[in-house]
Design a protein around this motif. Structure first.
Motif, PDB file in Angstrom:
ATOM      1  N   THR A 168       0.842  -1.195   0.000  1.00  9.41           N
ATOM      2  CA  THR A 168       0.000   0.000   0.000  1.00  9.41           C
ATOM      3  C   THR A 168       0.877   1.245   0.000  1.00  9.41           C
ATOM      4  OG1 THR A 168      -1.716  -1.176   1.229  1.00  9.41           O
ATOM      5  CG2 THR A 168      -1.853   1.215   1.187  1.00  9.41           C
ATOM      6  N   LEU A 169       0.690   2.071  -1.009  1.00  7.15           N
ATOM      7  CA  LEU A 169       1.409   3.334  -1.141  1.00  7.15           C
ATOM      8  C   LEU A 169       0.577   4.438  -0.504  1.00  7.15           C
ATOM      9  CD1 LEU A 169       3.678   5.110  -2.338  1.00  7.15           C
ATOM     10  CD2 LEU A 169       2.343   5.175  -4.473  1.00  7.15           C
ATOM     11  N   ILE A 170       1.191   5.164   0.434  1.00  6.17           N
ATOM     12  CA  ILE A 170       0.473   6.190   1.194  1.00  6.17           C
ATOM     13  C   ILE A 170       1.217   7.516   1.101  1.00  6.17           C
ATOM     14  CG2 ILE A 170      -0.422   6.849   3.465  1.00  6.17           C
ATOM     15  CD1 ILE A 170      -0.298   3.834   4.204  1.00  6.17           C
ATOM     16  N   ALA A 171       0.492   8.544   0.680  1.00  2.30           N
ATOM     17  CA  ALA A 171       0.997   9.920   0.694  1.00  2.30           C
ATOM     18  C   ALA A 171      -0.230  10.806   0.898  1.00  2.30           C
ATOM     19  CB  ALA A 171       1.731  10.268  -0.592  1.00  2.30           C
ATOM     20  N   ALA A 172      -0.684  10.858   2.143  1.00  3.26           N
ATOM     21  CA  ALA A 172      -1.991  11.447   2.452  1.00  3.26           C
ATOM     22  C   ALA A 172      -2.086  12.889   1.958  1.00  3.26           C
ATOM     23  CB  ALA A 172      -2.245  11.395   3.954  1.00  3.26           C
TER      24      ALA A 172
ATOM     25  N   ILE B 145      -7.459   2.999  -2.635  1.00  2.04           N
ATOM     26  CA  ILE B 145      -8.162   2.780  -1.369  1.00  2.04           C
ATOM     27  C   ILE B 145      -8.900   4.053  -1.000  1.00  2.04           C
ATOM     28  CG2 ILE B 145      -7.946   2.152   1.064  1.00  2.04           C
ATOM     29  CD1 ILE B 145      -5.403   0.623   0.301  1.00  2.04           C
ATOM     30  N   ASP B 146      -8.183   5.177  -1.003  1.00  2.00           N
ATOM     31  CA  ASP B 146      -8.799   6.505  -0.878  1.00  2.00           C
ATOM     32  C   ASP B 146      -8.107   7.431  -1.858  1.00  2.00           C
ATOM     33  OD1 ASP B 146     -10.945   6.652   1.033  1.00  2.00           O
ATOM     34  OD2 ASP B 146      -9.486   6.267   2.621  1.00  2.00           O
ATOM     35  N   ASP B 147      -8.871   8.030  -2.775  1.00  2.00           N
ATOM     36  CA  ASP B 147      -8.295   8.919  -3.776  1.00  2.00           C
ATOM     37  C   ASP B 147      -7.465  10.010  -3.115  1.00  2.00           C
ATOM     38  OD1 ASP B 147      -9.612   7.433  -5.629  1.00  2.00           O
ATOM     39  OD2 ASP B 147     -11.030   8.986  -6.249  1.00  2.00           O
TER      40      ASP B 147
ATOM     41  N   ALA C 177      -4.187   6.989  -0.585  1.00  2.00           N
ATOM     42  CA  ALA C 177      -3.604   5.648  -0.522  1.00  2.00           C
ATOM     43  C   ALA C 177      -4.120   4.783  -1.671  1.00  2.00           C
ATOM     44  CB  ALA C 177      -3.935   4.983   0.810  1.00  2.00           C
ATOM     45  N   ARG C 178      -3.210   4.004  -2.242  1.00  2.00           N
ATOM     46  CA  ARG C 178      -3.589   3.053  -3.291  1.00  2.00           C
ATOM     47  C   ARG C 178      -2.692   1.829  -3.185  1.00  2.00           C
ATOM     48  NH1 ARG C 178      -2.208   6.347  -8.711  1.00  2.00           N
ATOM     49  NH2 ARG C 178      -3.783   4.917  -9.525  1.00  2.00           N
ATOM     50  N   ASP C 179      -3.191   0.724  -3.687  1.00  2.00           N
ATOM     51  CA  ASP C 179      -2.416  -0.505  -3.680  1.00  2.00           C
ATOM     52  C   ASP C 179      -1.574  -0.614  -4.943  1.00  2.00           C
ATOM     53  OD1 ASP C 179      -3.244  -1.461  -1.237  1.00  2.00           O
ATOM     54  OD2 ASP C 179      -4.815  -2.759  -2.051  1.00  2.00           O
ATOM     55  N   LEU C 180      -0.386  -1.182  -4.774  1.00  2.00           N
ATOM     56  CA  LEU C 180       0.460  -1.582  -5.888  1.00  2.00           C
ATOM     57  C   LEU C 180       0.656  -3.088  -5.808  1.00  2.00           C
ATOM     58  CD1 LEU C 180       3.318   1.086  -5.615  1.00  2.00           C
ATOM     59  CD2 LEU C 180       1.195   1.251  -6.940  1.00  2.00           C
TER      60      LEU C 180
ATOM     61  N   ASP D   2       4.984   6.736   2.506  1.00  2.00           N
ATOM     62  CA  ASP D   2       5.204   5.435   3.138  1.00  2.00           C
ATOM     63  C   ASP D   2       4.711   4.338   2.206  1.00  2.00           C
ATOM     64  OD1 ASP D   2       6.319   6.039   5.711  1.00  2.00           O
ATOM     65  OD2 ASP D   2       4.367   6.772   6.353  1.00  2.00           O
ATOM     66  N   LEU D   3       5.401   3.217   2.223  1.00  2.00           N
ATOM     67  CA  LEU D   3       4.982   2.034   1.469  1.00  2.00           C
ATOM     68  C   LEU D   3       4.910   0.869   2.442  1.00  2.00           C
ATOM     69  CD1 LEU D   3       4.429   0.985  -1.489  1.00  2.00           C
ATOM     70  CD2 LEU D   3       6.782   0.111  -1.417  1.00  2.00           C
ATOM     71  N   LEU D   4       3.734   0.256   2.542  1.00  2.00           N
ATOM     72  CA  LEU D   4       3.520  -0.829   3.494  1.00  2.00           C
ATOM     73  C   LEU D   4       3.332  -2.147   2.757  1.00  2.00           C
ATOM     74  CD1 LEU D   4       0.971   0.829   5.975  1.00  2.00           C
ATOM     75  CD2 LEU D   4       3.471   0.980   5.960  1.00  2.00           C
ATOM     76  N   PRO D   5       4.398  -2.951   2.631  1.00  2.00           N
ATOM     77  CA  PRO D   5       4.212  -4.297   2.072  1.00  2.00           C
ATOM     78  C   PRO D   5       3.260  -5.099   2.961  1.00  2.00           C
ATOM     79  CG  PRO D   5       6.541  -3.717   2.162  1.00  2.00           C
ATOM     80  CD  PRO D   5       5.804  -2.693   2.963  1.00  2.00           C
ATOM     81  N   VAL D   6       2.375  -5.829   2.327  1.00  2.00           N
ATOM     82  CA  VAL D   6       1.388  -6.619   3.061  1.00  2.00           C
ATOM     83  C   VAL D   6       1.787  -8.080   2.967  1.00  2.00           C
ATOM     84  CG1 VAL D   6      -1.044  -7.206   3.295  1.00  2.00           C
ATOM     85  CG2 VAL D   6      -0.394  -4.931   2.471  1.00  2.00           C
ATOM     86  N   THR D   7       2.041  -8.684   4.116  1.00  2.00           N
ATOM     87  CA  THR D   7       2.467 -10.078   4.124  1.00  2.00           C
ATOM     88  C   THR D   7       1.292 -11.001   3.822  1.00  2.00           C
ATOM     89  OG1 THR D   7       2.163 -10.084   6.520  1.00  2.00           O
ATOM     90  CG2 THR D   7       4.380  -9.683   5.714  1.00  2.00           C
ATOM     91  N   THR D   8       1.594 -12.273   3.672  1.00  2.00           N
ATOM     92  CA  THR D   8       0.559 -13.238   3.331  1.00  2.00           C
ATOM     93  C   THR D   8      -0.505 -13.314   4.428  1.00  2.00           C
ATOM     94  OG1 THR D   8       1.869 -14.986   4.325  1.00  2.00           O
ATOM     95  CG2 THR D   8       2.119 -14.649   1.955  1.00  2.00           C
ATOM     96  N   GLY D   9      -1.657 -13.807   4.047  1.00  2.00           N
ATOM     97  CA  GLY D   9      -2.750 -13.914   5.010  1.00  2.00           C
ATOM     98  C   GLY D   9      -3.774 -12.818   4.803  1.00  2.00           C
ATOM     99  N   PRO D  10      -4.841 -12.844   5.596  1.00  2.00           N
ATOM    100  CA  PRO D  10      -5.897 -11.845   5.461  1.00  2.00           C
ATOM    101  C   PRO D  10      -5.381 -10.458   5.818  1.00  2.00           C
ATOM    102  CG  PRO D  10      -6.190 -13.113   7.476  1.00  2.00           C
ATOM    103  CD  PRO D  10      -5.092 -13.773   6.708  1.00  2.00           C
ATOM    104  N   ARG D  11      -5.813  -9.453   5.093  1.00  2.00           N
ATOM    105  CA  ARG D  11      -5.319  -8.101   5.366  1.00  2.00           C
ATOM    106  C   ARG D  11      -5.874  -7.561   6.677  1.00  2.00           C
ATOM    107  NH1 ARG D  11      -5.038  -4.581  -0.136  1.00  2.00           N
ATOM    108  NH2 ARG D  11      -4.054  -3.118   1.314  1.00  2.00           N
TER     109      ARG D  11
END
Length: 297
Positions: free
Chosen positions: A10-14, A42-44, A47-50, A70-79
């Motif tokens: 998730t790429l975030i730059a609020a 996710i929110d115009d 934040a958006r997913d890559l 900020d960039l938040l890598p999402v590990t395996t499993g439910p978000r």
């Protein structure tokens, strides 16, 4: 030869995320050896997913130092995780409570120096805690409430994060190497389900300079994660943990999604994702939740 893995980040730059900034991020990721493509907003503007192909650690570190991003890598499993374990000092709140208490006792420089070394992982936590608490001997017990009222403030997004997680069915635990005199009211204020922390010794209205009972250290924090994982009968990938210092490393490494929040290098290097430029509620974007699904504080 192992194929590079594909994962979401998730790429975030609020307030300033647009297509131009996204392209610049993708170029930075490419320079770090990661192929990136744009997924859903996710929110115009926020934040958006890559979708990335490559090394998760490289992705975590690729944007370090980029102001406001900020960039938040999402590990395996439910978000959306079902168990959240959080440190308190310098994580859910903006202060180190023992340092603030030491200010009232006139020994803040000495105590703060020990705190910093302990959080960097340079000192044994238990020994460092006992040494700092000994410097508070003779401080009036009433100063605890005074310090709480005058100095202790939640970090941005703390209440929104906890409230939203609980709304979506997560159990939230505050596990602190600090003290119950702060952790219990902070936990109640932010909406945590349970609090674990250390108990300051008291006698005749004064602090004794000792900690009573078992000390909540890094092993105790990890034990709480494991205890509640079993209690809730959930898989490890449904858990998440957040902290800022070396004392948080075991639980952050063990959790299904481990987060470093404005963290010391000892923890930042071990976490799955790092928040450097946003509040705690940014984690909700990392879990795929738009603002419309948040419990705004």
């Amino acid at each position: 030869m192992t194929e590079p893995r594909s994962f979401t980040a998730t790429l975030i730059a609020a307030g300033r995320l647009d297509d131009s900034l996204t392209r610049a991020v993708i170029e930075r990721l490419a320079a770090a050896g990661l192929a990136a493509s744009v997924a859903a907003w996710i929110d115009d503007g926020d934040a958006r997913d890559l979708v990335l192909i490559g090394d998760v650690v490289a992705a975590r570190d690729a944007l370090v130092g980029w102001e406001g991003v900020d960039l938040l890598p999402v590990t395996t499993g439910p978000r959306l995780r079902k168990l959240f374990v959080a440190d308190m000092d310098s994580t859910m709140i903006g202060q180190e409570c023992i340092d603030e208490l030491a200010d009232y006792a006139g020994v803040k420089p000495q105590v703060a120096a020990i705190t910093e070394r302990a959080m960097q992982g340079e000192l044994d936590f238990v020994g460092a805690l006992k040494e700092r608490v000994s410097l508070l001997k003779g401080l009036a017990v009433g100063v605890l409430a005074k310090c709480l009222a005058e100095r202790v403030r939640p970090n941005p997004g703390a209440k929104t994060l906890v409230g939203t997680l609980r709304l979506h069915g997560a159990t939230c635990l505050l596990v602190s190497g600090g003290f119950t005199a702060f952790a219990e009211p902070v936990g109640a204020m932010l909406g945590f389900d349970e609090v674990r922390a250390n108990l300051l010794g008291q006698a005749d209205g004064l602090l004794t300079g000792a900690v009573e009972g078992d000390i909540v250290d890094s092993r105790a924090k990890l034990a709480v994660l494991e205890e509640w994982e079993a209690e809730l009968a959930i898989a490890r990938d449904m858990t998440m943990a957040i902290g800022d210092g070396a004392n948080d490393r075991p639980m952050v490494e063990a959790a299904g999604w481990g987060i470093a929040y404005h963290a010391k290098p000892a923890l930042a290097a071990a976490a799955d994702a790092r928040i450097e430029h946003h509040g705690l509620d940014a984690l909700l974007w990392g879990m795929g939740l738009p603002r419309s699904a948040w419990v705004e504080a």
